[in-house]
Design an enzyme around this catalytic site. Structure first.
Site, PDB file in Angstrom:
ATOM      1  NE  ARG A   1      13.465 -16.652 -11.245  1.00  0.00           N
ATOM      2  CZ  ARG A   1      14.152 -15.503 -11.391  1.00  0.00           C
ATOM      3  NH1 ARG A   1      15.387 -15.414 -10.989  1.00  0.00           N
ATOM      4  NH2 ARG A   1      13.568 -14.457 -11.938  1.00  0.00           N
TER       5      ARG A   1
ATOM      6  CG  HIS B   1      14.682 -16.956 -16.000  1.00  0.00           C
ATOM      7  ND1 HIS B   1      13.353 -17.281 -15.842  1.00  0.00           N
ATOM      8  CD2 HIS B   1      14.986 -17.231 -17.294  1.00  0.00           C
ATOM      9  CE1 HIS B   1      12.868 -17.728 -16.988  1.00  0.00           C
ATOM     10  NE2 HIS B   1      13.842 -17.720 -17.881  1.00  0.00           N
TER      11      HIS B   1
ATOM     12  CE1 TYR C   1      15.648 -10.699 -11.481  1.00  0.00           C
ATOM     13  CE2 TYR C   1      17.328 -10.639 -13.194  1.00  0.00           C
ATOM     14  CZ  TYR C   1      16.479 -11.359 -12.375  1.00  0.00           C
ATOM     15  OH  TYR C   1      16.462 -12.733 -12.440  1.00  0.00           O
TER      16      TYR C   1
END
Length: 329
Positions: free
Chosen positions: A229, A233, A242
């Site tokens: 990805r 998200h 993160y």
């Protein structure tokens, strides 16, 4: 390499990328309340969906399958209409497109696909269900139950896991024991295949074999497309919290769209064909923006329609109060 097919796959992947980028921009401008980007997963989605026979098969998506929708012929404006927060969701016809309504329940579409596949098996239509889910969703109990049920009854299902490396902010290594979703297939006595999810032709071939097996009565399969990805998200997520910029740069170099464009050039595809694909995508994106931006709000009174077959007394009272409150609006 089939030049005509490859160019068609590229055009669909490119369109998915450009519509996806536009959707993010529309969300930032307040046209869409929220959106889950799929940038980087175009090969996994378009390659797998391109195998389906829309006269008898059915795809069961999550909330991130724009590429699947476009590969099945769903109109992008009708698909994006699902994201504007109107009561009716999307405007596309699932029965015509063979693309089920968007499912925001993590792992929820997997059980739906298995149920549909049982119906197709009983009816003898030869139809195959393909269900999409992520590496994070693979940890849901619903997915285990669906795979076990499908294997016991040898149902025509292809479980397509897009392993994009992250379950929101949790890396695959911390939430998939053993690190492989495909390896779990052995526990259900079904084939499991791990494939380069950034190679559209490799995905297409792996899924083609799984679909053929299911159609011939061989039962379900798991295909794990290893991809990444490239974006967040969702539009409310900040992946910089993160994961490192170095990691993102590394995976950007494996972008499925740029990789496939280079492969097409090497095989002799004319630059004019690639330019035409960009021009087509730009035209579609302009239409998406214009039509979504001018769609307007649905009548508020529709909030009370289609809730129950026969409206309850409480619902009728709520509608009466709403009419009074909005009588001068």
């Amino acid at each position: 390499m089939d030049t005509k097919l490859s160019l068609h796959l590229y055009r669909t992947m490119l369109l998915a990328r450009r519509v996806d980028e536009e959707a993010v921009a529309l969300q930032r401008q307040g046209v869409l309340p929220a959106y889950a980007p799929m940038r980087g997963q175009e090969a996994a989605q378009v390659g797998s969906a391109s195998v389906l026979d829309t006269s008898r098969d059915f795809a069961f998506p999550t909330y991130r399958e724009l590429g699947v929708a476009l590969a099945l012929g769903v109109d992008p404006v009708e698909y994006m209409g699902t994201h504007v927060g109107a009561w009716h969701g999307g405007m596309y016809d699932p029965m015509t497109t063979r693309f089920a309504p968007i499912n925001a329940v993590v792992g929820g579409a997997v059980t739906h696909a298995v149920g549909w596949a049982m119906g197709a098996d009983l009816d003898g239509t030869g139809g195959v269900a393909m269900t999409f889910f992520g590496d994070g969703a693979s940890s849901q109990g619903d997915v285990h139950e669906a795979m076990n049920f499908a294997a016991v009854y040898r149902l025509p299902v292809v479980f397509l896991c897009q392993n994009n490396g992250w379950a929101i902010s949790t890396p695959t290594s911390r939430q998939v024991a053993g690190g492989s979703v495909a390896a779990r297939a052995a526990g259900y006595d079904m084939p499991g295949h791990r494939v380069d999810g950034n190679d559209v032709l490799a995905v297409r071939e792996a899924v083609r074999q799984a679909v053929a097996r299911a159609r011939e009565g061989g039962g379900p399969s798991v295909v794990e497309a290893m991809t990444y990805r490239l974006g967040p998200h969702s539009t409310s997520d900040d992946p910089g919290r993160y994961r490192s910029a170095e990691e993102e740069r590394d995976h950007a170099g494996r972008d499925p769209l740029t990789r496939f464009a280079a492969r097409l050039r090497e095989s002799g595809t004319a630059e004019a064909d690639l330019t035409a694909a960009e021009e087509h995508a730009a035209e579609v994106v302009a239409r998406v923006r214009a039509e979504l931006s001018s769609s307007g709000d649905r009548p508020g009174e529709e909030l009370f329609d289609f809730v129950y077959r026969e409206p309850t007394a409480a619902l009728l009272e709520q509608r009466r109060q709403w009419r009074e409150d909005h009588a001068d609006a």
